[in-house]
Each structure stands twice: as C-alpha cells, then as structure tokens.
Design an enzyme around this catalytic site. Sequence first.
Site, PDB file in Angstrom:
ATOM      1  N   ASP A 261       0.859  -1.189   0.000  1.00 45.20           N
ATOM      2  CA  ASP A 261       0.000   0.000   0.000  1.00 45.20           C
ATOM      3  C   ASP A 261       0.895   1.238   0.000  1.00 45.20           C
ATOM      4  O   ASP A 261       1.837   1.343   0.803  1.00 45.20           O
ATOM      5  CB  ASP A 261      -0.886  -0.024   1.264  1.00 45.20           C
ATOM      6  CG  ASP A 261      -1.965   1.033   1.222  1.00 45.20           C
ATOM      7  OD1 ASP A 261      -3.089   0.709   0.789  1.00 45.20           O
ATOM      8  OD2 ASP A 261      -1.669   2.188   1.603  1.00 45.20           O
ATOM      9  N   GLU A 304      -4.731   2.401  -4.112  1.00 38.16           N
ATOM     10  CA  GLU A 304      -3.262   2.441  -4.147  1.00 38.16           C
ATOM     11  C   GLU A 304      -2.709   1.185  -3.476  1.00 38.16           C
ATOM     12  O   GLU A 304      -1.657   1.208  -2.866  1.00 38.16           O
ATOM     13  CB  GLU A 304      -2.688   3.710  -3.506  1.00 38.16           C
ATOM     14  CG  GLU A 304      -3.568   4.448  -2.500  1.00 38.16           C
ATOM     15  CD  GLU A 304      -3.973   3.664  -1.262  1.00 38.16           C
ATOM     16  OE1 GLU A 304      -4.935   2.874  -1.403  1.00 38.16           O
ATOM     17  OE2 GLU A 304      -3.376   3.824  -0.187  1.00 38.16           O
TER      18      GLU A 304
END
Length: 396
Positions: A261, A304
Amino acid sequence: MPKADIKGGAQPFNIQDIIIELLNSLSAVRALSELNPQAGNEKELISKALSVLIQNQDMERCSFFILNEDKDLVNLTGLSTSELFGAERIKKKSLTFKIGQGIIGLAALTGEIQYCKNCKTDARFINNNLQHSLDSLPGSLISVPVIAAKELIGVINISHPEAAYFSEWHIRLLHIYKNMMGELITNYRLLKKMEEQIAVRTKNLEAALDDIRKLKEYHESMSMRDELTASYNRRYFYTQIEAALARAKRYNQPLCLLVLDLDNFKLINDTYGHGFGDIVLRDVAGSIREEIRESDICVRFGGEEFVIVFTDIESAKGKLFAERIRQRIASLALKVEEREVKITASIGVYCLYGEALEQPEFDIDTFLHYADQALYAAKAAGRNRVVFFSAEMHGQ
Ligand SMILES: Nc1nc2c(ncn2[C@@H]2O[C@H](COP(=O)(O)OP(=O)(O)OP(=O)(O)O)[C@@H](O)[C@H]2O)c(=O)[nH]1
C-alpha cells in the site's frame, strides 16, 4: 486389324469386323468415362485419355495440342502404340501451330474433324520437320478439335503410317470421344478452380478466425486488467490464486503473498493533483512488474493497493524480494514542475510453507488476512517498511 467401312466403302462388308470395331469403340468410351478428373494434373489426365484411345483402337500414334494463352496450339503430350507397350519414348520436336495453320489449325478454326488421307500429298498437311524425309511422315492423319461450352480446348491428332487407313467408323467414334474429352477436361478445370477457391476461402477463413481468436484473447486479457496501470485486476487474482495455492500444497512449494500500500497517497493527490497521482500509480505498477518473474502474480487490488504473489520461492527470499520492491519504489525519481517527489510503500508479507501448507482449512481469505495484518503493522510502525506476519498479530 482389317478395317470395315460402315458406309460400304472400298472394304468388303464383314459382320465379325463390325462387331469387333463396335466392341473396341464401346471399350474406349467406357474407359474414358471411368477416368477420374481429380487424379493428377491436366497433362496426366489428357495422356491417360490418349492411352485409353490407343489401347482400344488400332491407331498408331495420338497426340494432343493444347490451346495456350497466346491462342497457339502447342504439343502437350503424345503416345504411340509401341510406347504404350514399353518401347522407349521417342523425343519429338515440340510443335506449335497457329489457328488455321496446317490440318491441326484447320480443325481448330472450323471446329470440324479434319481427315487427311495422305499426308504426303494433302495440301492441308504441313511438315514442320522439314529436315525429315517424306518417308518419316505419317500415311494418314485425323485432327479432332476438342470443344467444351463453345470454347476450344485443343486438338487431338491421330496418325497411322498407312495412307487412307481410317474409316468412317473411326471418325464416328472420335465424334463421341472428342465430346467426352471436352467434358472431362472442363470438369477437371472446374474442379481445380473450385479447389483453388476453396483454398483461398479456407485461408481467408483461417485468418479471420485467427483475428477473432486474438481479439477474444485481447478482450479477455483486458477484462482481467486494470485500465490505469495495465496491471492485472482482482478478477484475475481470483482466477489464479486458487490454482497457485493448490499447486503449493500439492508439491509442498512455499507461496508468499504481499499486500503493498502506498504511503500517504491521499496527500500526494491533494498536493499535486489526481493526474499526478495516476502517473505515480502507473510508475509504481511498472516498477513492480519489472521486479518480479513472469510466473509471479501482481494485481492492482484497489486504489493504491497492490497484491503480489511469489510462487515457488524459498520463504526466506519472500522478505528479500519484498524489500527489493520497497526500495525500488522509494527510489523512483518522480517530478512535478522540476520538483522531486518521493513516494514510499508499506508491505505486509505472509509466506505459506512447511507444516502450514498441510492445513486443509487454510484458504485465500486467510492468506490475504494475514498479509493485511502484517501491512497494518508496517503502517503502524511508521510506514516505508516490510513486515512479516507473526503469530502475535493473530486476532489483532
Ligand atoms: N490518483 C489516483 N488516486 C487514487 C486512485 N485510487 C485511489 N486513489 C486515492 O488513494 C488515496 C488513498 O488514501 P488513503 O486510503 O487514505 O491512504 P493513504 O493516504 O495512502 O494513507 P496510508 O495508506 O495510511 O499511508 C485516496 O485519496 C484515493 O482517492 C486512482 O486510481 N488514482
């Protein structure tokens, strides 16, 4: 064989001879009707038709002059009785006649059978082999135009050393024979044309099917990919991971799953705009793809967040590879208006190996959950780091 003139010409009437001639003619017609137009090439087919004629009739030599593209009659093939019975083929100069030239050309021009009873004296006969003596010329010769669908195909030439050898009987047979031969050659040409058309259509069809297959593959692969980063998507992950897990369990091969992440990505978007955020995501995805093997799986799992699966890897290397990816992202040289922007990622890792591989209840959700817990630990510990799942994280 004695000849019988059915018009009651010079020769005496002989019923036995007539029956033999009749049977020979029928045999020739039957043998011609049995020729297979699909076998061999056109020259072979015509040679066979000529040999059928010679075998069943007492003709000394047969040849075929085919009409070429220049509308000339060119000697295609020929056969004599002695050659039919094994004598060596006498190589003759290949002759060509213009339409209207000589007895062959005349047959072609008029569409009528031409009978030259004495080649040595007949004005229609042209001796193209002028270097030969008169003695080497045939005695009599018949030129038979072969026409199908009103188109001239060529001319059959039948000769005999004796003058005035051929009878009305021969000519009547040749009338039937020329029509049948015309049909045979036309059918052969039609078949070849059809075969060519089928071959072209088959090729086109194969090319079209290939295009469809490629298009299908492209659409399938696009439906498995994320549009922004060209990385595989969640859908692809679920088509692959079950099989990867089953393989790992079956062959006792470690399997490592990373959840990656990007750190403070909201801030990147807020500061530099969503467009720049997109560029970052694309660069990150490209970098990850460069760091992993073809057999590994990398998907954009959401916003993301990326999930990477290392197949057939020593568990100890899981951390090493994850660390390499983290460093690669941290070293990306991203720029906004000449200002360098740094991006980092936190990675949670869970490696399934050893005895854990044997737990039947271990499934994909557990796998993702453990890696996620490791990721939360990485974030909590300050981000930009790789954290392995550990037993203490259970239940957190
Ligand atoms: N540019 C861009 N941004 C995206 C895309 N998908 C998700 N995001 C953004 O990613 C950001 C994720 O923010 P958060 O979940 O708060 O996480 P974070 O800011 O990275 O913070 P931490 O994960 O705690 O380090 C949000 O602002 C989303 O809008 C995308 O396709 N393009």
